[in-house]
Design a protein around this motif. Structure first.
Motif, short mmCIF file in Angstrom:
data_model
loop_
_atom_site.label_atom_id
_atom_site.label_comp_id
_atom_site.label_asym_id
_atom_site.label_seq_id
_atom_site.Cartn_x
_atom_site.Cartn_y
_atom_site.Cartn_z
N THR A 295 -56.67 19.95 -137.15
CA THR A 295 -56.05 19.83 -135.83
C THR A 295 -54.92 20.84 -135.71
OG1 THR A 295 -54.61 18.07 -136.63
CG2 THR A 295 -56.64 17.39 -135.52
N GLU A 296 -54.75 21.38 -134.50
CA GLU A 296 -53.73 22.39 -134.28
C GLU A 296 -52.53 21.82 -133.52
OE1 GLU A 296 -55.94 25.54 -132.44
OE2 GLU A 296 -56.82 26.16 -134.35
N ARG A 297 -52.79 21.32 -132.31
CA ARG A 297 -51.70 20.77 -131.50
C ARG A 297 -52.28 19.86 -130.42
NH1 ARG A 297 -51.46 23.70 -126.67
NH2 ARG A 297 -52.69 25.57 -126.73
N VAL A 298 -51.45 19.00 -129.86
CA VAL A 298 -51.88 18.15 -128.76
C VAL A 298 -51.97 19.00 -127.50
CG1 VAL A 298 -51.25 16.20 -127.28
CG2 VAL A 298 -50.85 16.06 -129.74
N ILE A 299 -53.13 18.96 -126.84
CA ILE A 299 -53.31 19.73 -125.61
C ILE A 299 -53.45 18.82 -124.38
CG2 ILE A 299 -54.26 21.75 -126.75
CD1 ILE A 299 -57.07 20.70 -125.81
N TRP A 300 -53.55 17.51 -124.62
CA TRP A 300 -53.69 16.58 -123.49
C TRP A 300 -53.20 15.21 -123.92
CZ3 TRP A 300 -54.57 17.01 -118.48
CH2 TRP A 300 -54.90 15.86 -117.76
N GLU A 301 -52.52 14.55 -123.00
CA GLU A 301 -52.09 13.17 -123.22
C GLU A 301 -52.19 12.43 -121.89
OE1 GLU A 301 -48.06 10.58 -124.12
OE2 GLU A 301 -48.09 12.69 -124.68
N ASP A 302 -52.75 11.23 -121.93
CA ASP A 302 -52.72 10.35 -120.77
C ASP A 302 -52.70 8.91 -121.26
OD1 ASP A 302 -55.42 9.29 -121.10
OD2 ASP A 302 -56.20 11.08 -120.16
N ALA A 303 -52.42 8.01 -120.38
CA ALA A 303 -52.36 6.59 -120.75
C ALA A 303 -52.80 5.74 -119.56
CB ALA A 303 -50.95 6.21 -121.18
N THR A 304 -53.42 4.61 -119.87
CA THR A 304 -53.81 3.65 -118.85
C THR A 304 -53.48 2.25 -119.35
OG1 THR A 304 -56.05 3.48 -119.76
CG2 THR A 304 -55.72 5.05 -117.97
N PHE A 305 -53.30 1.34 -118.40
CA PHE A 305 -53.05 -0.06 -118.74
C PHE A 305 -54.24 -0.88 -118.29
CE2 PHE A 305 -51.34 -4.29 -117.55
CZ PHE A 305 -51.01 -4.72 -118.83
N ASP A 306 -54.85 -1.61 -119.20
CA ASP A 306 -55.97 -2.49 -118.91
C ASP A 306 -55.41 -3.90 -118.74
OD1 ASP A 306 -58.17 -4.26 -119.05
OD2 ASP A 306 -59.29 -2.88 -120.32
N THR B 2 -53.52 4.95 -124.97
CA THR B 2 -52.97 6.30 -124.89
C THR B 2 -53.96 7.25 -125.56
OG1 THR B 2 -50.69 5.52 -124.90
CG2 THR B 2 -51.05 7.81 -125.55
N ARG B 3 -54.37 8.26 -124.78
CA ARG B 3 -55.33 9.24 -125.28
C ARG B 3 -54.59 10.52 -125.65
NH1 ARG B 3 -60.21 9.00 -123.46
NH2 ARG B 3 -59.46 8.28 -121.45
N LEU B 4 -54.87 11.04 -126.84
CA LEU B 4 -54.35 12.33 -127.29
C LEU B 4 -55.55 13.21 -127.62
CD1 LEU B 4 -51.59 11.08 -129.74
CD2 LEU B 4 -51.26 11.93 -127.42
N VAL B 5 -55.53 14.45 -127.12
CA VAL B 5 -56.58 15.41 -127.44
C VAL B 5 -55.95 16.56 -128.21
CG1 VAL B 5 -58.36 16.96 -126.54
CG2 VAL B 5 -57.88 14.78 -125.36
N TYR B 6 -56.50 16.83 -129.38
CA TYR B 6 -56.01 17.90 -130.24
C TYR B 6 -56.94 19.10 -130.16
CZ TYR B 6 -52.94 14.50 -132.47
OH TYR B 6 -51.98 13.56 -132.71
N SER B 7 -56.37 20.29 -130.12
CA SER B 7 -57.20 21.49 -130.21
C SER B 7 -57.56 21.71 -131.67
CB SER B 7 -56.47 22.71 -129.64
OG SER B 7 -55.33 23.01 -130.41
N THR B 8 -58.78 22.17 -131.89
CA THR B 8 -59.26 22.51 -133.23
C THR B 8 -60.21 23.69 -133.10
OG1 THR B 8 -61.21 21.10 -133.15
CG2 THR B 8 -59.20 20.09 -133.98
N GLN B 9 -60.46 24.34 -134.20
CA GLN B 9 -61.46 25.40 -134.21
C GLN B 9 -62.40 25.16 -135.37
OE1 GLN B 9 -60.22 29.40 -133.89
NE2 GLN B 9 -59.55 29.09 -131.80
N ALA B 10 -63.68 25.39 -135.09
CA ALA B 10 -64.67 25.31 -136.17
C ALA B 10 -64.48 26.53 -137.06
CB ALA B 10 -66.07 25.27 -135.57
N PHE B 11 -64.74 26.37 -138.32
CA PHE B 11 -64.52 27.45 -139.28
C PHE B 11 -65.64 28.49 -139.26
CE2 PHE B 11 -62.15 23.81 -141.10
CZ PHE B 11 -60.88 24.32 -140.89
N VAL B 12 -66.78 28.13 -138.68
CA VAL B 12 -67.89 29.08 -138.52
C VAL B 12 -68.40 28.98 -137.10
CG1 VAL B 12 -68.58 29.01 -140.95
CG2 VAL B 12 -69.59 27.41 -139.35
N THR B 13 -69.10 30.02 -136.63
CA THR B 13 -69.65 30.00 -135.29
C THR B 13 -70.78 28.99 -135.19
OG1 THR B 13 -69.10 32.33 -135.06
CG2 THR B 13 -70.68 31.43 -133.48
N ARG B 14 -70.65 28.09 -134.25
CA ARG B 14 -71.64 27.04 -134.01
C ARG B 14 -72.12 26.37 -135.30
NH1 ARG B 14 -75.40 27.90 -128.85
NH2 ARG B 14 -73.80 28.56 -127.42
N PRO B 15 -71.22 25.66 -135.96
CA PRO B 15 -71.61 25.00 -137.21
C PRO B 15 -72.66 23.91 -136.96
CG PRO B 15 -69.46 24.28 -136.50
CD PRO B 15 -69.86 25.38 -135.57
#
Length: 137
Positions: free
Chosen positions: A67-78, A86-99
């Protein structure tokens, strides 16, 4: 109480990995069934969000990511469950093209590597994903 949902935006070159959600999960109708989503899910008790994001990605796809960093955060109450999600989305990169992907068919029925602009115009995606992909176009 707060439940963390941790996702990974996995990129390989200019493509993004998306997974198509099953109709049912664990015998119950799935939320956003048949929509395309990112790898991710709920953090376990006392599990750090970054660790949950990596674990969920590995469980659902067989990919080990950093994981690199948080790129999105949102929250909802049910109200029915008296629960904050609370949703957190992390940016990541695959180590090879289309693994190679080893899909967990109990949760998802298909996967695609696709350019964000094509996902936005051609694919039925979960609502939180639209603003994330729009930033990438």
């Amino acid at each position: 109480m707060v439940q963390i949902i941790a996702h990974t935006l996995v990129t390989a070159g200019h493509d993004v990995l998306i997974l198509k959600r099953n109709q049912f999960e664990r015998g119950r109708p799935n939320v956003d069934a048949s929509y395309w989503d990112l790898p991710g899910g709920c953090a376990l008790a006392n599990e750090l969000p970054q660790v949950a994001a990596k674990r969920e990605c590995w469980e659902e796809t067989g990919l080990k990511v950093q994981t690199e960093r948080v790129i999105w955060e949102d929250a909802t109450f049910d109200k029915a469950k008296n629960q904050v999600y609370t949703r957190l989305v992390y940016s990541t990169q695959a180590f090879v093209t289309r693994p190679a992907i080893s899909l967990d068919f109990t949760e998802h029925m298909a996967f695609l590597w696709m350019k964000p602009e094509l996902i936005l115009t051609n694919i039925r995606i979960v609502s939180y994903l639209r603003p994330i992909l729009t930033r990438l176009v």
